[in-house]
Design an enzyme around this catalytic site. Structure first.
Site, PDB file in Angstrom:
ATOM      1  N   HIS A  18       0.986  -1.221   0.009  1.00  0.00           N
ATOM      2  CA  HIS A  18      -0.072  -0.065  -0.081  1.00  0.00           C
ATOM      3  C   HIS A  18       0.839   1.151  -0.194  1.00  0.00           C
ATOM      4  O   HIS A  18       0.478   2.245  -0.468  1.00  0.00           O
ATOM      5  CB  HIS A  18      -1.147  -0.051   1.101  1.00  0.00           C
ATOM      6  CG  HIS A  18      -1.983  -0.966   1.060  1.00  0.00           C
ATOM      7  ND1 HIS A  18      -3.172  -0.509   0.756  1.00  0.00           N
ATOM      8  CD2 HIS A  18      -2.064  -2.356   1.091  1.00  0.00           C
ATOM      9  CE1 HIS A  18      -4.156  -1.624   0.733  1.00  0.00           C
ATOM     10  NE2 HIS A  18      -3.607  -2.752   0.830  1.00  0.00           N
ATOM     11  N   ASP A 111      -4.777   6.546   2.158  1.00  0.00           N
ATOM     12  CA  ASP A 111      -5.410   5.100   1.654  1.00  0.00           C
ATOM     13  C   ASP A 111      -6.847   4.567   1.759  1.00  0.00           C
ATOM     14  O   ASP A 111      -7.289   4.810   2.694  1.00  0.00           O
ATOM     15  CB  ASP A 111      -4.598   4.022   2.252  1.00  0.00           C
ATOM     16  CG  ASP A 111      -4.600   2.512   1.557  1.00  0.00           C
ATOM     17  OD1 ASP A 111      -5.562   1.898   1.842  1.00  0.00           O
ATOM     18  OD2 ASP A 111      -3.587   2.087   1.201  1.00  0.00           O
ATOM     19  N   SER A 278       4.723 -11.054  -0.667  1.00  0.00           N
ATOM     20  CA  SER A 278       5.361 -10.772   0.545  1.00  0.00           C
ATOM     21  C   SER A 278       4.491 -11.485   1.683  1.00  0.00           C
ATOM     22  O   SER A 278       4.989 -11.482   3.006  1.00  0.00           O
ATOM     23  CB  SER A 278       5.615  -9.490   1.007  1.00  0.00           C
ATOM     24  OG  SER A 278       4.397  -8.845   0.720  1.00  0.00           O
ATOM     25  N   CYS A 331      14.109 -10.701  -4.080  1.00  0.00           N
ATOM     26  CA  CYS A 331      14.970 -10.023  -5.026  1.00  0.00           C
ATOM     27  C   CYS A 331      14.045  -8.584  -5.487  1.00  0.00           C
ATOM     28  O   CYS A 331      13.051  -8.475  -5.234  1.00  0.00           O
ATOM     29  CB  CYS A 331      14.965 -11.063  -6.482  1.00  0.00           C
ATOM     30  SG  CYS A 331      13.298 -11.118  -7.297  1.00  0.00           S
ATOM     31  N   GLN A 333      12.150  -7.224  -7.819  1.00  0.00           N
ATOM     32  CA  GLN A 333      10.937  -7.841  -8.696  1.00  0.00           C
ATOM     33  C   GLN A 333      11.210  -6.905 -10.223  1.00  0.00           C
ATOM     34  O   GLN A 333      11.103  -7.399 -11.360  1.00  0.00           O
ATOM     35  CB  GLN A 333       9.905  -7.786  -8.207  1.00  0.00           C
ATOM     36  CG  GLN A 333       8.885  -8.630  -9.166  1.00  0.00           C
ATOM     37  CD  GLN A 333       7.601  -8.985  -8.575  1.00  0.00           C
ATOM     38  OE1 GLN A 333       7.717 -10.128  -7.873  1.00  0.00           O
ATOM     39  NE2 GLN A 333       6.518  -8.202  -8.832  1.00  0.00           N
ATOM     40  N   ASN A 352      -0.069  -4.816  -7.568  1.00  0.00           N
ATOM     41  CA  ASN A 352       1.071  -4.370  -7.733  1.00  0.00           C
ATOM     42  C   ASN A 352       2.045  -5.144  -8.713  1.00  0.00           C
ATOM     43  O   ASN A 352       2.663  -4.537  -9.715  1.00  0.00           O
ATOM     44  CB  ASN A 352       2.108  -4.044  -6.489  1.00  0.00           C
ATOM     45  CG  ASN A 352       1.513  -2.902  -5.677  1.00  0.00           C
ATOM     46  OD1 ASN A 352       0.862  -2.128  -6.203  1.00  0.00           O
ATOM     47  ND2 ASN A 352       1.714  -2.867  -4.477  1.00  0.00           N
ATOM     48  N   GLU A 356       2.978  -4.457 -12.712  1.00  0.00           N
ATOM     49  CA  GLU A 356       4.565  -4.548 -13.101  1.00  0.00           C
ATOM     50  C   GLU A 356       4.732  -5.397 -14.394  1.00  0.00           C
ATOM     51  O   GLU A 356       5.280  -5.431 -15.257  1.00  0.00           O
ATOM     52  CB  GLU A 356       5.286  -5.150 -11.861  1.00  0.00           C
ATOM     53  CG  GLU A 356       5.291  -4.175 -10.941  1.00  0.00           C
ATOM     54  CD  GLU A 356       5.954  -4.642  -9.515  1.00  0.00           C
ATOM     55  OE1 GLU A 356       6.176  -4.007  -8.426  1.00  0.00           O
ATOM     56  OE2 GLU A 356       6.322  -5.815  -9.444  1.00  0.00           O
ATOM     57  N   ALA A 371      -8.184 -12.909  -1.872  1.00  0.00           N
ATOM     58  CA  ALA A 371      -8.611 -11.733  -2.115  1.00  0.00           C
ATOM     59  C   ALA A 371      -8.590 -11.230  -3.503  1.00  0.00           C
ATOM     60  O   ALA A 371      -9.270 -11.917  -4.400  1.00  0.00           O
ATOM     61  CB  ALA A 371      -7.426 -10.750  -1.186  1.00  0.00           C
ATOM     62  N   ASP A 372      -8.188  -9.933  -3.720  1.00  0.00           N
ATOM     63  CA  ASP A 372      -8.400  -9.526  -5.157  1.00  0.00           C
ATOM     64  C   ASP A 372      -7.573 -10.225  -6.140  1.00  0.00           C
ATOM     65  O   ASP A 372      -7.639 -10.066  -7.484  1.00  0.00           O
ATOM     66  CB  ASP A 372      -8.054  -8.094  -5.269  1.00  0.00           C
ATOM     67  CG  ASP A 372      -6.473  -7.856  -4.845  1.00  0.00           C
ATOM     68  OD1 ASP A 372      -5.861  -8.573  -4.127  1.00  0.00           O
ATOM     69  OD2 ASP A 372      -5.970  -6.848  -5.521  1.00  0.00           O
ATOM     70  N   GLN A 373      -6.544 -11.040  -5.858  1.00  0.00           N
ATOM     71  CA  GLN A 373      -5.661 -12.068  -6.694  1.00  0.00           C
ATOM     72  C   GLN A 373      -6.397 -12.594  -7.865  1.00  0.00           C
ATOM     73  O   GLN A 373      -6.166 -12.595  -9.011  1.00  0.00           O
ATOM     74  CB  GLN A 373      -4.975 -12.805  -5.958  1.00  0.00           C
ATOM     75  CG  GLN A 373      -3.722 -12.298  -4.997  1.00  0.00           C
ATOM     76  CD  GLN A 373      -3.147 -12.998  -3.892  1.00  0.00           C
ATOM     77  OE1 GLN A 373      -3.073 -14.233  -4.049  1.00  0.00           O
ATOM     78  NE2 GLN A 373      -2.630 -12.181  -2.975  1.00  0.00           N
TER      79      GLN A 373
END
Length: 454
Positions: A18, A111, A278, A331, A333, A352, A356, A371-373
């Site tokens: 966030h 937010d 993460s 790493c 990303q 995010n 990317e 969730a939103d994934q």
């Protein structure tokens, strides 16, 4: 901070996914002459690594979030209630001083998961706007849940929402990953829209080309919508913001040199990059199937496995794949996705990571967890057409055969060139959005002009 400078507060929810989008927007505002104070917690401030001009341009204001009072027995609702109460009081105390300073803030950008900030802003006569870190598709779903027009889980085999593709129950966000907290999570995420009529603007981390029809629907809610994404460092897009190659916050230490040197030795487009964020924790059986499926592709791969997850890998897995694979704990990303050797991103589909992949033109294998994934994966496969979504069996397990098949199809199958071509188109459109005169750049310019006029 000089008297007379146009000054705003930026208040992200204190987690990496966030904070970074709001930090990126802050950098673009600073580049256009706005002074930014970032309101955050002590834990976050200790991990901020703002570089160059931004180390001086962003003033960090630290307030307590109440985490020092948290008990191990607290439920999620108790934790969130304490967070809200503590942060509300401390934000009020901070604003009482800030509003009588030599250069008081004119605006607070917060937010969207903290709608109570709007009420505090109203008390002090501050203009205000929520920033939605997620997709507008998720905004639509959550808004309809809040207003009782959609139930989770749904009661019909298909779901039709304005300006959205037809959805199945398996395309809707999965908020039941912690059954004891499902209601709390739904309340938290739907509350983002509870007081938007009192906001001056609505900021969204997306761009017009990506979600145009849904953005038009959001504008019917009665507040101006400003798309300002993708909030990816400028070095990977328009290159107009100086010294902007990193987000500025990482709660993990990346193995940057090791990863990039390894990638340098691999042919163009040959490497599978695997990362599931993460926060995601995978069951041991699923991680084993994933490991075997990746291994059986015979592809070069770079896999991020956090230290807390590494013990779930099959015995001697790292040693057995040494010729083909590199397993690291974390790493950079963006650096990895931008590397020419990377040909596919096996992703959990956090927003995010989704942005990317699109910004850097990398096809995906979508493996959403919760969730939103789940909704993001639907759009990656069926709307933006940049990859394949992994299917699970009745036990909600993705087999090694399914994992191997999806990777192979995206990297070598009949549609591989289509996925790559579509990915490169989205890369072009993402850059255009933030480049001079693009849709997101125009929205940021209009916001800056509004701030300087008031």
């Amino acid at each position: 901070m000089e008297k007379g400078d146009t000054h705003i507060l930026v208040f992200p929810f204190p987690s990496q996914g966030h904070i970074n989008p709001l930090l990126q927007l802050s950098k673009r505002l600073i580049a256009k002459g706005i002074k930014v104070s970032l309101v955050t917690t002590l834990h976050v401030s200790n991990h901020l690594q703002l570089q160059g001009a931004y180390s001086n341009s962003v003033k960090i204001e630290v307030i307590s979030d109440g985490s020092e009072d948290r008990l191990e027995t607290d439920t999620m609702r108790q934790t969130l209630d304490r967070f809200r109460q503590k942060m509300t009081k401390n934000l009020e105390d901070f604003l009482q001083k800030a509003m009588v300073s030599s250069n008081p803030p004119k605006f607070i950008l917060y937010d969207s998961t903290m709608p109570w900030v709007l009420e505090v802003a109203k008390e002090f006569g501050l203009d205000r706007a929520p920033f939605y870190t997620q997709s507008c598709a998720l905004n639509s779903i959550n808004y309809h849940v809040l207003h009782g027009q959609l139930k989770l889980p749904p009661e019909t085999p298909t779901i039709s929402l304005p300006s959205m593709p037809l959805l199945r129950p398996s395309d809707l966000p999965a908020y039941d990953f912690d059954p004891a907290s499902t209601d709390t999570i739904i309340d938290l995420l739907t509350s983002q829209y509870s007081n938007i009529q009192d906001a001056n603007l609505l900021f969204c981390n997306t761009f017009d080309k990506l979600e145009g029809e849904i953005i038009q629907w959001m504008e019917t809610l009665g507040r101006p919508v400003k798309t300002v994404g993708p909030t990816v460092p400028s070095a990977y897009l328009d290159k107009r913001v100086e010294n902007d190659k990193h987000y500025g916050l990482s709660l993990f230490k990346p193995n940057e040199d090791v990863c990039l040197k390894w990638l340098d030795s691999k042919p163009s487009g040959s490497v599978l990059y695997v990362s599931y964020g993460s926060l995601v924790e995978m069951g041991e059986e699923q991680l084993k199937e994933l490991a075997l499926g990746i291994k059986e592709t015979g592809k070069f791969f770079l896999w991020v496995v956090r230290d807390t997850e590494a013990e779930k890998l099959p015995p001697n897995f790292v040693e057995s794949v040494a010729e083909k694979g590199l397993v690291v704990s974390w790493c950079s990303q963006l650096e990895v996705l931008a590397h020419p050797s990377v040909g596919c991103f096996f992703t959990h589909c956090g927003w995010n990571s989704t942005l990317e992949a699109l910004c850097l033109g990398v096809p995906v294998v979508a493996f959403p967890q919760w969730a939103d994934q789940v909704t993001n994966a639907k759009f990656l496969e069926d709307v933006w057409k940049v990859g394949k979504r992994v299917k699970r069996n009745e036990q909600r397990l993705a087999s090694k055969e399914e994992v191997r098949s999806c990777i192979w199809e995206v990297m070598e199958g009949e549609r591989a060139s289509e996925f790559k071509s579509n990915s490169m188109e989205w890369k072009k459109w993402a850059k255009e959005a933030v480049d001079e005169g693009g849709s997101s750049d125009k929205n940021i310019e209009e916001f800056v002009a509004m701030l300087k006029q008031t």
